[in-house]
Write a protein that holds these residues in place. Structure first.
Motif, PDB file in Angstrom:
ATOM      1  N   LEU A  59      34.926  55.087  44.560  1.00  8.26           N
ATOM      2  CA  LEU A  59      33.886  54.671  43.612  1.00  8.26           C
ATOM      3  C   LEU A  59      34.358  53.465  42.801  1.00  8.26           C
ATOM      4  O   LEU A  59      33.624  52.475  42.642  1.00  8.26           O
ATOM      5  CB  LEU A  59      33.532  55.835  42.684  1.00  8.26           C
ATOM      6  CG  LEU A  59      32.442  55.554  41.661  1.00  8.26           C
ATOM      7  CD1 LEU A  59      31.128  55.258  42.349  1.00  8.26           C
ATOM      8  CD2 LEU A  59      32.270  56.735  40.711  1.00  8.26           C
ATOM      9  N   ILE A  60      35.585  53.541  42.290  1.00  8.56           N
ATOM     10  CA  ILE A  60      36.109  52.437  41.471  1.00  8.56           C
ATOM     11  C   ILE A  60      36.169  51.154  42.289  1.00  8.56           C
ATOM     12  O   ILE A  60      35.787  50.082  41.816  1.00  8.56           O
ATOM     13  CB  ILE A  60      37.498  52.792  40.914  1.00  8.56           C
ATOM     14  CG1 ILE A  60      37.384  53.936  39.924  1.00  8.56           C
ATOM     15  CG2 ILE A  60      38.140  51.592  40.240  1.00  8.56           C
ATOM     16  CD1 ILE A  60      38.708  54.443  39.439  1.00  8.56           C
TER      17      ILE A  60
ATOM     18  N   LEU B  48      32.717  49.721  42.679  1.00  9.67           N
ATOM     19  CA  LEU B  48      32.221  49.160  41.425  1.00  9.67           C
ATOM     20  C   LEU B  48      32.928  47.857  41.082  1.00  9.67           C
ATOM     21  O   LEU B  48      32.304  46.905  40.602  1.00  9.67           O
ATOM     22  CB  LEU B  48      32.405  50.164  40.284  1.00  9.67           C
ATOM     23  CG  LEU B  48      31.533  51.407  40.356  1.00  9.67           C
ATOM     24  CD1 LEU B  48      31.816  52.326  39.188  1.00  9.67           C
ATOM     25  CD2 LEU B  48      30.073  51.014  40.358  1.00  9.67           C
ATOM     26  N   LEU B  49      34.251  47.815  41.342  1.00 10.34           N
ATOM     27  CA  LEU B  49      35.002  46.584  41.053  1.00 10.34           C
ATOM     28  C   LEU B  49      34.478  45.433  41.904  1.00 10.34           C
ATOM     29  O   LEU B  49      34.297  44.321  41.413  1.00 10.34           O
ATOM     30  CB  LEU B  49      36.482  46.801  41.353  1.00 10.34           C
ATOM     31  CG  LEU B  49      37.343  47.286  40.209  1.00 10.34           C
ATOM     32  CD1 LEU B  49      38.768  47.483  40.674  1.00 10.34           C
ATOM     33  CD2 LEU B  49      37.305  46.292  39.065  1.00 10.34           C
TER      34      LEU B  49
ATOM     35  N   ALA C 116      31.168  44.323  40.546  1.00 11.69           N
ATOM     36  CA  ALA C 116      31.311  43.589  39.289  1.00 11.69           C
ATOM     37  C   ALA C 116      31.858  42.195  39.550  1.00 11.69           C
ATOM     38  O   ALA C 116      31.429  41.216  38.940  1.00 11.69           O
ATOM     39  CB  ALA C 116      32.231  44.356  38.342  1.00 11.69           C
ATOM     40  N   GLU C 117      32.817  42.112  40.483  1.00 14.05           N
ATOM     41  CA  GLU C 117      33.420  40.821  40.824  1.00 14.05           C
ATOM     42  C   GLU C 117      32.344  39.851  41.325  1.00 14.05           C
ATOM     43  O   GLU C 117      32.243  38.714  40.875  1.00 14.05           O
ATOM     44  CB  GLU C 117      34.478  41.053  41.904  1.00 14.05           C
ATOM     45  CG  GLU C 117      35.088  39.797  42.453  1.00 14.05           C
ATOM     46  CD  GLU C 117      36.417  39.483  41.801  1.00 14.05           C
ATOM     47  OE1 GLU C 117      36.912  40.362  41.084  1.00 14.05           O
ATOM     48  OE2 GLU C 117      36.929  38.369  42.002  1.00 14.05           O
TER      49      GLU C 117
END
Lengths: 264, 326
Positions: A239-240, A243-244, A247-248
């Motif tokens: 998940l992280i 999401l990263l 976002a990037e």
């Protein structure tokens, strides 16, 4: 396409495509292989019913992205419409501002809990709850943008030439707002996904039989005390990562729009 | 100094209006929800009650009135300090809040301070060493934290520190079976550490990134350049220019994020089973305890209003020519 950062975009698309086309649904129960630690056959281990945690994580990721994506899209459309509506009249502006302030004075999660209770906890309920709770911040941003636009010389000129307001709006303001709206939408998606996961983690909304990130993690929390760390660790890491990457891409896009050049 | 007073007065009036709207909104949401308070009230004895008795009970509980009437009654009771009766906990809502809000407040205050301190220091370091390995590490770290679900971090913390290393307790605010009021401070602190870290971690990222931007702005400003040309040391610049110009914006941001803080505490308290208001809120939501939900909604919005008002005041005190601290 100079607005994109290729490595992170490609990584993200690969991750999503891999998760989407992954053949197993992760719903096969195999009691002989329950609570297995990670191995070559079970990359992320198995849960207490012997279900493959990797397959479940992949499908949960897809469902989380769907929920987050749809909710963010609808939420940003609400924000866009409200920002436009507020620009048409002083009274409406006051009202929209009050609405934004009111909604922003409740914690997201509390608002989400109240909304899911009101909407009955179905999968659609969660999407609507996130939609209805995430528009205020973007509305505020877009409002500020609209106010700046209305003071621009070409908008003032167009109005002085007697063009009706809606025509100025469509011809001169909407084209400027759309990129802002798009970056707002992109930045909203990770928020929506995190909040959907948090909401289901707490036990509100979404059917526990369909894998979603929140449900996977809340199930894992019960098995943590007896030492089954893999059930919680890997879904969280996936998940992280997703999401990263999101976002990037979003920040790259925002930055290149603002500076007019690619900075990634 | 009448300017700030009018600002305070008008913003207070607006805050009151918002408070009423928030509670009305929450009340309406709960009223349209399919929660049937009567069913929760009766519980298992559903079969032993006749229809007439149900109606009578609904009348006694005031459930036969319209939403607006119920809201007005709720408001009247509120003005007398009565928040209603929690069906789940079988005690007055105000008692539950008085009992549990302090532990939430302790948790939130601790992690608020923690994230302010570390966030500010990390942001400062990142800005002072711009483009170095430290800057990149800190900025990456902040991005990763921003994408990390706090409840997942809580789970990992529990596994590492409570299960594997068993140096810190798994849950709650006191050892099982002990009366929380006479637990020694050290034990209480032990129980606070993990939830506090999980909660602080989520609010760290914005303050790091914000401080970095702010300090970079100050560093690029003319007066800092002027001071540097005149041979002022880096330490002196930090003390006289950067701290003054970047600490208050950081404080403003931190006060304005009380909503995120409260939202985070709901998750942290649930993961660690910490008996605060956030945990109670989840229990109330899952068991359909409308009175308790309303009470907590009210308290949390007052809490957030307080934060926002302080942030506003600080913000106004920053504006040139309007020094309201004197």
């Amino acid at each position: 396409m100079k607005h994109l950062s290729y490595p992170s975009l490609i990584c993200f698309l690969l991750l999503v495509a891999g998760a989407y086309f992954w053949p197993s649904q992760g719903s096969d129960i195999d009691l002989m292989a329950k609570l297995q630690p990670p191995s070559i056959t079970y990359w992320f281990g198995t849960d207490w019913l012997g279900r493959d945690q990797f397959s479940r994580t992949m499908k949960a990721l897809i469902s989380s992205l769907q929920v987050g994506g749809i909710a963010a899209l609808m939420s940003s459309m609400i924000a866009f419409s409200l920002a436009i509506i507020a620009s048409t009249h002083q009274r409406l502006a006051w009202f929209v501002d009050l609405l934004v302030d009111t909604m922003m004075s409740l914690p997201h999660l509390l608002l989400l809990i109240l909304l899911t209770l009101a909407l009955e906890g179905s999968s659609q309920g969660v999407i609507f709850a996130i939609t209805l709770s995430h528009w205020p911040r973007l509305t505020r941003l877009l409002r500020a943008e609209v106010i700046q636009l209305t003071r621009r010389p070409y908008v003032l000129l167009a109005r002085n030439f007697g063009k009706p307001y809606w025509q100025v709006l469509v011809q001169h303001m909407v084209p400027h707002l759309l990129p802002q709206w798009l970056t707002g939408l992109l930045l909203l998606i990770p928020h929506a996904i995190l909040h959907a996961a948090a909401l289901t983690f707490l036990g509100f909304g979404l059917n526990p039989n369909e894998p979603s990130m929140g449900i996977l993690l809340s199930e894992a929390s019960r098995y943590l005390i007896i030492g089954n760390w893999w059930l919680a660790l890997f879904p969280g890491l996936v998940l992280i990562t997703a999401l990263l990457l999101l976002a990037e891409n979003a920040t790259c896009f925002t930055r290149s729009l603002r500076k007019g050049q690619s900075s990634c | 100094m009448d300017m700030p007073i009018t600002i305070i007065a008008s913003s207070t009036a607006r805050l009151m209006l918002q408070l009423i709207l928030v509670t009305l909104f929450a009340f309406m949401l709960l009223a349209v929800s399919p929660i049937e308070p009567l069913n929760y009230y009766i519980g298992d004895q559903m079969m032993s009650i006749s229809n007439e008795q149900r109606l009578l009970l609904a009348q006694n509980l005031g459930l036969d009135q319209s939403i607006s009437e119920r809201f007005i009654i709720w408001g009247q009771h509120l003005l007398q300090g009565d928040l209603g009766f929690s069906i789940k906990f079988q005690q007055p809502v105000s008692n539950i809040i008085i009992e549990r809000f302090p532990s939430s407040l302790l948790l939130m205050a601790a992690s608020w301070t923690l994230s302010l301190f570390f966030g500010y220091v990390l942001g400062l370091i990142a800005a002072l060493t711009e483009n170095s390995i430290w800057d990149r590490l800190i900025t990456r770290f902040a991005w990763v934290l921003a994408s990390t679900p706090s409840f997942w971090l809580g789970l990992i913390l529990i596994y590492v520190f409570a299960v594997k290393l068993s140096v810190l307790p798994v849950c709650c605010s006191a050892p099982l079976g002990m009366d929380p009021s006479n637990v020694p401070w050290l034990t209480r602190l032990e129980h606070l550490i993990l939830p506090c870290i999980a909660l602080a971690a989520t609010s760290l990222a914005p303050i790091v990134l914000h401080t970095k931007e702010k300090v970079l702005d100050v560093l690029a400003s003319e007066h800092v350049n002027y001071a540097r040309i005149h041979g002022k040391s880096t330490c002196g610049i930090i003390r006289h220019h950067i701290l003054r110009n970047s600490l208050t914006p950081a404080l403003v941001l931190q006060f304005a994020s009380f909503a995120e803080l409260f939202g985070g505490s709901i998750l942290a308290e649930t993961v660690f089973n910490y008996p605060g208001l956030g945990n109670t809120l989840v229990i109330a939501g899952l068991s359909g305890d409308t009175a308790l939900l309303m009470g907590i909604t009210l308290i949390s919005s007052v809490f957030i209003f307080t934060g926002n008002s302080i942030a506003n005041l600080l913000h106004y005190s920053l504006l040139p020519g309007q020094d309201i601290t004197q």
